[in-house]
Write a protein that holds these residues in place. Structure first.
Motif, short mmCIF file in Angstrom:
data_model
loop_
_atom_site.label_atom_id
_atom_site.label_comp_id
_atom_site.label_asym_id
_atom_site.label_seq_id
_atom_site.Cartn_x
_atom_site.Cartn_y
_atom_site.Cartn_z
N GLY A 182 41.19 7.48 62.33
CA GLY A 182 41.34 6.61 61.17
C GLY A 182 40.02 6.26 60.51
N GLN A 183 39.00 5.91 61.32
CA GLN A 183 37.71 5.54 60.74
C GLN A 183 37.04 6.75 60.11
OE1 GLN A 183 36.82 2.07 61.02
NE2 GLN A 183 35.74 2.81 59.20
N THR A 184 37.27 7.91 60.66
CA THR A 184 36.75 9.14 60.05
C THR A 184 37.34 9.35 58.67
OG1 THR A 184 36.32 10.21 62.18
CG2 THR A 184 36.63 11.65 60.28
N LEU A 185 38.65 9.14 58.53
CA LEU A 185 39.28 9.30 57.22
C LEU A 185 38.81 8.25 56.23
CD1 LEU A 185 42.97 10.28 58.06
CD2 LEU A 185 41.06 11.75 57.43
N VAL A 186 38.63 7.02 56.71
CA VAL A 186 38.07 5.97 55.84
C VAL A 186 36.70 6.41 55.33
CG1 VAL A 186 37.13 3.62 55.81
CG2 VAL A 186 39.36 4.06 56.87
N GLN A 187 35.89 6.96 56.23
CA GLN A 187 34.56 7.43 55.83
C GLN A 187 34.67 8.53 54.77
OE1 GLN A 187 31.52 6.40 56.69
NE2 GLN A 187 30.53 7.97 55.45
N VAL A 188 35.60 9.45 54.97
CA VAL A 188 35.79 10.53 54.00
C VAL A 188 36.16 9.96 52.63
CG1 VAL A 188 37.24 12.50 53.38
CG2 VAL A 188 36.38 12.28 55.71
N LEU A 189 37.14 9.08 52.61
CA LEU A 189 37.65 8.57 51.33
C LEU A 189 36.62 7.72 50.61
CD1 LEU A 189 41.27 7.57 52.42
CD2 LEU A 189 40.60 9.56 51.05
N TYR A 190 35.95 6.86 51.34
CA TYR A 190 35.04 5.91 50.69
C TYR A 190 33.68 6.53 50.37
CZ TYR A 190 38.18 1.96 50.93
OH TYR A 190 39.25 1.12 50.72
N SER A 191 33.44 7.75 50.83
CA SER A 191 32.23 8.44 50.42
C SER A 191 32.48 9.43 49.30
CB SER A 191 31.61 9.15 51.62
OG SER A 191 32.49 10.11 52.17
N GLU A 192 33.76 9.51 48.83
CA GLU A 192 34.08 10.37 47.69
C GLU A 192 33.49 9.79 46.42
OE1 GLU A 192 35.79 13.20 46.83
OE2 GLU A 192 35.91 13.79 48.93
N LYS A 193 33.08 10.67 45.52
CA LYS A 193 32.53 10.25 44.23
C LYS A 193 33.63 10.21 43.18
CE LYS A 193 28.47 10.27 46.09
NZ LYS A 193 27.83 8.99 46.49
#
Length: 331
Positions: free
Chosen positions: A320-331
């Motif tokens: 879950g935290q990995t996916l949060v990282q992916v989404l919130y680092s999107e431009k």
């Protein structure tokens, strides 16, 4: 879930396949090397509770009352978090000719956005515990705490976080797709698995041609004890940049040990039709247990022991935290 026919090869051969299919993969300094920890904290306890709630309905096997009740609950949860929900219903034919009343649940965050990211998981339960060490259990249904409920639980917690945090993800929308009829398959018939995903992908191709999705991430069995998520080879073939991004995100989020920089196998799963039919580059986050005697998908796969006693909140947190990282680092 079913975890479909697995072709685990030697590391050397797998590497050659990937290099041949993809021409090798290169990291993007802009997209990966400069990543810093971002986004709200993913709650393992909340995801665990979402997983447990699905199991309270019992095995969510096709055409069952538990299946229908759980579907209504999933829909209501996504709606509670401000998502626009569509139920994609269809009668699909199982490998044995059984008509399956399938329901793909599609929850959309910012549906007005044409630029989107796909998160997906299957939510149905396998009707037969055919990998159980006790043959007497082979005709019993699987509770599917891990192989079904865990992926949906992670998506629900991400939807809750987005709704609660009100942080800006203004540049794109998200579709959370819960695929149905994934686990009604049989060995030797690869196309008998992932029936709901096959149907969704075919409709997607007709309606949107897949052009509005940046990429997709499939979650399959993401809550098991001792799980490690090796790089699945079809994912590396179809979406190597997404694999690199997600595995780097796990490292930045502090969960790199759960995502080894090593290859697993080629898995027949829901991401197959998403890639091949809908044309959306989609990867599979799925565990690989190289030393497990019972199954390379772990000791509870397709057994009556796929229950809440074998769900690890730390595994849910890592994914879950990995996916949060992916989404919130999107431009």
């Amino acid at each position: 879930m079913k975890k479909k026919i697995v072709a685990y090869i030697s590391l050397l051969i797998m590497t050659m396949i990937v290099m041949t299919a993809c021409g090798g993969t290169k990291k993007s300094a802009k997209d990966e090397d400069e990543m810093v920890a971002m986004g709200p904290a993913f709650s393992a306890d909340s995801a665990y509770a979402f997983c447990a709630k699905q199991c309270e309905f019992g095995p969510r096997t096709m055409n069952s009352e538990a299946h229908d009740q759980c579907a209504a609950w999933i829909v209501a949860q996504f709606q509670n978090y401000g998502m626009a929900v569509t139920e994609q219903r269809a009668v699909l034919k199982g490998f044995d000719g059984t008509p399956l009343r399938a329901n793909n649940i599609i929850a959309s965050y910012r549906p007005e956005q044409t630029d989107r990211i796909l998160l997906c998981a299957h939510w149905d339960s396998r009707p037969w515990a055919d990998n159980d060490p006790d043959e007497a259990n082979h005709t019993k249904p699987v509770m599917a705490a891990n192989d079904g409920a865990s992926g949906v639980a992670v998506m629900l917690e991400i939807a809750r976080l987005i709704h609660t945090a009100q942080d800006t993800l203004a540049s794109f929308g998200i579709d959370f797709v819960c695929f149905d009829a994934e686990d009604w398959g049989t060995d030797g018939q690869n196309d008998s698995w992932a029936l709901g995903a096959q149907y969704w992908a075919a409709q997607q191709k007709v309606q949107k041609e897949g052009g509005n999705y940046r990429y997709g991430i499939l979650l399959d069995m993401v809550g098991g004890q001792g799980a490690r998520f090796y790089r699945e080879l079809f994912s590396r073939q179809y979406a190597p940049k997404v694999v690199n991004r997600v595995w780097k995100a796990a490292e930045v989020a502090g969960f790199g040990s759960f995502f080894p920089q090593q290859d697993g196998g080629m898995i027949t799963d829901d991401h197959g039709p998403v890639n091949e039919v809908a044309g959306i580059p989609c990867i599979d986050i799925i565990p690989y247990y190289p030393d497990c005697v019972e199954s390379s998908f772990g000791p509870t796969w397709h057994t009556v022991h796929d229950d809440m006693e074998h769900i690890d909140p730390t595994t849910l947190k890592a994914v879950g935290q990995t996916l949060v990282q992916v989404l919130y680092s999107e431009k």
